[in-house]
Motif scaffolding. Structure first.
Motif, PDB file in Angstrom:
ATOM      1  N   ILE A  33      48.904  43.280  34.999  1.00  0.00           N
ATOM      2  CA  ILE A  33      47.661  44.132  35.228  1.00  0.00           C
ATOM      3  C   ILE A  33      47.578  45.097  34.523  1.00  0.00           C
ATOM      4  CG2 ILE A  33      46.848  46.337  36.819  1.00  0.00           C
ATOM      5  CD1 ILE A  33      47.327  44.746  39.337  1.00  0.00           C
ATOM      6  N   ALA A  34      46.655  45.331  33.643  1.00  0.00           N
ATOM      7  CA  ALA A  34      46.831  46.640  32.196  1.00  0.00           C
ATOM      8  C   ALA A  34      46.883  47.841  33.058  1.00  0.00           C
ATOM      9  CB  ALA A  34      45.405  46.804  31.172  1.00  0.00           C
ATOM     10  N   ALA A  35      47.945  48.267  32.388  1.00  0.00           N
ATOM     11  CA  ALA A  35      48.788  50.026  32.830  1.00  0.00           C
ATOM     12  C   ALA A  35      47.127  51.025  32.920  1.00  0.00           C
ATOM     13  CB  ALA A  35      49.917  50.350  31.694  1.00  0.00           C
ATOM     14  N   GLY A  36      47.389  51.739  33.068  1.00  0.00           N
ATOM     15  CA  GLY A  36      45.980  52.975  33.180  1.00  0.00           C
ATOM     16  C   GLY A  36      44.108  52.359  33.426  1.00  0.00           C
ATOM     17  N   SER A  37      44.130  50.962  34.139  1.00  0.00           N
ATOM     18  CA  SER A  37      43.569  50.080  34.042  1.00  0.00           C
ATOM     19  C   SER A  37      42.411  50.228  35.770  1.00  0.00           C
ATOM     20  CB  SER A  37      42.960  48.904  33.771  1.00  0.00           C
ATOM     21  OG  SER A  37      44.796  48.646  34.929  1.00  0.00           O
ATOM     22  N   TRP A  38      41.311  50.446  36.039  1.00  0.00           N
ATOM     23  CA  TRP A  38      41.058  50.262  37.063  1.00  0.00           C
ATOM     24  C   TRP A  38      42.135  49.169  37.824  1.00  0.00           C
ATOM     25  CZ3 TRP A  38      38.117  46.597  39.970  1.00  0.00           C
ATOM     26  CH2 TRP A  38      37.826  46.768  41.380  1.00  0.00           C
ATOM     27  N   ALA A  39      42.129  48.442  38.241  1.00  0.00           N
ATOM     28  CA  ALA A  39      43.566  47.313  38.640  1.00  0.00           C
ATOM     29  C   ALA A  39      44.344  47.837  38.456  1.00  0.00           C
ATOM     30  CB  ALA A  39      43.513  46.341  37.536  1.00  0.00           C
ATOM     31  N   ALA A  40      45.091  48.827  37.731  1.00  0.00           N
ATOM     32  CA  ALA A  40      46.319  49.270  38.404  1.00  0.00           C
ATOM     33  C   ALA A  40      46.067  50.510  39.395  1.00  0.00           C
ATOM     34  CB  ALA A  40      47.236  49.809  36.891  1.00  0.00           C
ATOM     35  N   GLY A  41      44.564  51.170  39.288  1.00  0.00           N
ATOM     36  CA  GLY A  41      44.604  52.077  40.416  1.00  0.00           C
ATOM     37  C   GLY A  41      44.751  51.329  41.951  1.00  0.00           C
ATOM     38  N   MET A  42      43.795  50.385  41.582  1.00  0.00           N
ATOM     39  CA  MET A  42      43.842  49.313  43.092  1.00  0.00           C
ATOM     40  C   MET A  42      45.269  48.835  43.437  1.00  0.00           C
ATOM     41  SD  MET A  42      40.661  46.541  42.721  1.00  0.00           S
ATOM     42  CE  MET A  42      40.877  46.199  44.423  1.00  0.00           C
ATOM     43  N   MET A  43      45.588  48.472  42.286  1.00  0.00           N
ATOM     44  CA  MET A  43      47.190  47.657  42.905  1.00  0.00           C
ATOM     45  C   MET A  43      47.681  49.184  43.548  1.00  0.00           C
ATOM     46  SD  MET A  43      49.440  45.704  40.680  1.00  0.00           S
ATOM     47  CE  MET A  43      51.343  44.907  41.492  1.00  0.00           C
ATOM     48  N   SER A  44      47.920  49.860  42.880  1.00  0.00           N
ATOM     49  CA  SER A  44      48.671  51.454  43.279  1.00  0.00           C
ATOM     50  C   SER A  44      48.289  51.481  44.755  1.00  0.00           C
ATOM     51  CB  SER A  44      48.665  52.190  42.372  1.00  0.00           C
ATOM     52  OG  SER A  44      48.936  53.652  42.914  1.00  0.00           O
ATOM     53  N   SER A  45      46.868  51.579  45.255  1.00  0.00           N
ATOM     54  CA  SER A  45      46.469  51.872  46.243  1.00  0.00           C
ATOM     55  C   SER A  45      46.883  51.025  47.651  1.00  0.00           C
ATOM     56  CB  SER A  45      45.021  52.103  45.893  1.00  0.00           C
ATOM     57  OG  SER A  45      44.194  53.100  45.174  1.00  0.00           O
ATOM     58  N   ALA A  46      46.400  49.472  46.943  1.00  0.00           N
ATOM     59  CA  ALA A  46      47.189  48.555  47.971  1.00  0.00           C
ATOM     60  C   ALA A  46      48.454  48.623  48.362  1.00  0.00           C
ATOM     61  CB  ALA A  46      46.833  47.384  47.448  1.00  0.00           C
ATOM     62  N   ALA A  47      49.322  49.141  47.151  1.00  0.00           N
ATOM     63  CA  ALA A  47      51.086  48.948  47.488  1.00  0.00           C
ATOM     64  C   ALA A  47      51.293  50.241  48.347  1.00  0.00           C
ATOM     65  CB  ALA A  47      51.494  49.676  46.133  1.00  0.00           C
ATOM     66  N   VAL A  48      50.691  51.251  47.884  1.00  0.00           N
ATOM     67  CA  VAL A  48      51.104  52.777  49.040  1.00  0.00           C
ATOM     68  C   VAL A  48      50.542  51.754  50.512  1.00  0.00           C
ATOM     69  CG1 VAL A  48      49.697  54.825  49.679  1.00  0.00           C
ATOM     70  CG2 VAL A  48      50.801  54.286  47.285  1.00  0.00           C
ATOM     71  N   ALA A  49      49.238  51.532  50.282  1.00  0.00           N
ATOM     72  CA  ALA A  49      48.483  51.472  51.717  1.00  0.00           C
ATOM     73  C   ALA A  49      49.208  50.116  52.891  1.00  0.00           C
ATOM     74  CB  ALA A  49      47.047  50.451  51.890  1.00  0.00           C
ATOM     75  N   ASN A  50      49.906  48.892  51.884  1.00  0.00           N
ATOM     76  CA  ASN A  50      50.760  48.326  52.507  1.00  0.00           C
ATOM     77  C   ASN A  50      52.342  48.919  52.475  1.00  0.00           C
ATOM     78  OD1 ASN A  50      49.064  46.090  53.081  1.00  0.00           O
ATOM     79  ND2 ASN A  50      48.380  46.335  50.590  1.00  0.00           N
ATOM     80  N   GLY A  51      53.065  49.965  52.560  1.00  0.00           N
ATOM     81  CA  GLY A  51      54.206  50.270  52.161  1.00  0.00           C
ATOM     82  C   GLY A  51      54.706  49.848  51.011  1.00  0.00           C
ATOM     83  N   GLY A  52      54.249  49.514  50.158  1.00  0.00           N
ATOM     84  CA  GLY A  52      55.378  49.164  49.018  1.00  0.00           C
ATOM     85  C   GLY A  52      54.339  47.794  48.397  1.00  0.00           C
ATOM     86  N   GLY A  53      53.967  47.180  48.767  1.00  0.00           N
ATOM     87  CA  GLY A  53      53.688  46.136  48.347  1.00  0.00           C
ATOM     88  C   GLY A  53      51.969  45.493  48.131  1.00  0.00           C
ATOM     89  N   VAL A  54      51.954  44.475  47.435  1.00  0.00           N
ATOM     90  CA  VAL A  54      50.622  44.193  47.867  1.00  0.00           C
ATOM     91  C   VAL A  54      50.486  42.699  48.226  1.00  0.00           C
ATOM     92  CG1 VAL A  54      48.395  42.447  45.750  1.00  0.00           C
ATOM     93  CG2 VAL A  54      49.785  45.518  45.542  1.00  0.00           C
ATOM     94  N   ALA A  55      49.413  42.679  49.145  1.00  0.00           N
ATOM     95  CA  ALA A  55      49.977  41.689  50.354  1.00  0.00           C
ATOM     96  C   ALA A  55      48.939  40.234  49.611  1.00  0.00           C
ATOM     97  CB  ALA A  55      48.893  41.960  51.602  1.00  0.00           C
ATOM     98  N   ALA A  56      49.675  39.674  50.071  1.00  0.00           N
ATOM     99  CA  ALA A  56      49.335  38.054  49.349  1.00  0.00           C
ATOM    100  C   ALA A  56      47.558  37.851  50.016  1.00  0.00           C
ATOM    101  CB  ALA A  56      49.953  36.799  49.680  1.00  0.00           C
ATOM    102  N   GLY A  57      47.017  37.280  48.864  1.00  0.00           N
ATOM    103  CA  GLY A  57      45.825  37.042  49.847  1.00  0.00           C
ATOM    104  C   GLY A  57      44.843  38.186  49.677  1.00  0.00           C
ATOM    105  N   SER A  58      45.465  39.444  49.166  1.00  0.00           N
ATOM    106  CA  SER A  58      44.193  40.541  49.057  1.00  0.00           C
ATOM    107  C   SER A  58      43.151  40.310  48.839  1.00  0.00           C
ATOM    108  CB  SER A  58      44.940  41.573  49.040  1.00  0.00           C
ATOM    109  OG  SER A  58      45.629  41.888  47.838  1.00  0.00           O
ATOM    110  N   LEU A  59      42.564  41.797  48.139  1.00  0.00           N
ATOM    111  CA  LEU A  59      40.721  40.793  47.168  1.00  0.00           C
ATOM    112  C   LEU A  59      42.430  42.022  45.672  1.00  0.00           C
ATOM    113  CD1 LEU A  59      38.211  41.371  45.836  1.00  0.00           C
ATOM    114  CD2 LEU A  59      38.398  44.024  46.189  1.00  0.00           C
TER     115      LEU A  59
END
Length: 94
Positions: A33-59
């Motif tokens: 994931i490219a730093a500062g990108s829309w993907a980075a923002g999505m990943m950050s939000s997903a990690a916060v929502a999931n307690g620090g990790g990105v769930a397998a199978g998530s968008l």
């Protein structure tokens, strides 16, 4: 009515051809994931929502997989279906 099939075909071809570019432009790249990108923002939000990790199978996980390895046959078929639908619907506008 012949234009409907042509529009749907154009939608399929356009969507399948554009999907890898759109995923990459959003920041889901083969290098991660490219730093500062829309993907980075999505990943950050997903990690916060999931307690620090990105769930397998998530968008985020699916899009990163597509960015890293390309679209699977199933994903290509789904993109083609959406493209066909959009092309078909667009045929009613023009």
């Amino acid at each position: 009515m012949a234009g409907l099939g042509t529009a749907a075909t154009a939608g399929v071809v356009g969507a399948v051809a554009a999907a890898p570019f759109v995923v990459g432009a959003a920041g889901f790249t083969s290098a991660g994931i490219a730093a500062g990108s829309w993907a980075a923002g999505m990943m950050s939000s997903a990690a916060v929502a999931n307690g620090g990790g990105v769930a397998a199978g998530s968008l985020v996980a699916v899009l990163q997989s597509a960015g890293a390895a390309g679209l699977s046959g199933t994903a290509s078929a789904a993109v083609a279906g959406v493209g066909a639908t959009v092309g078909w619907l667009a045929s009613f506008i023009g």
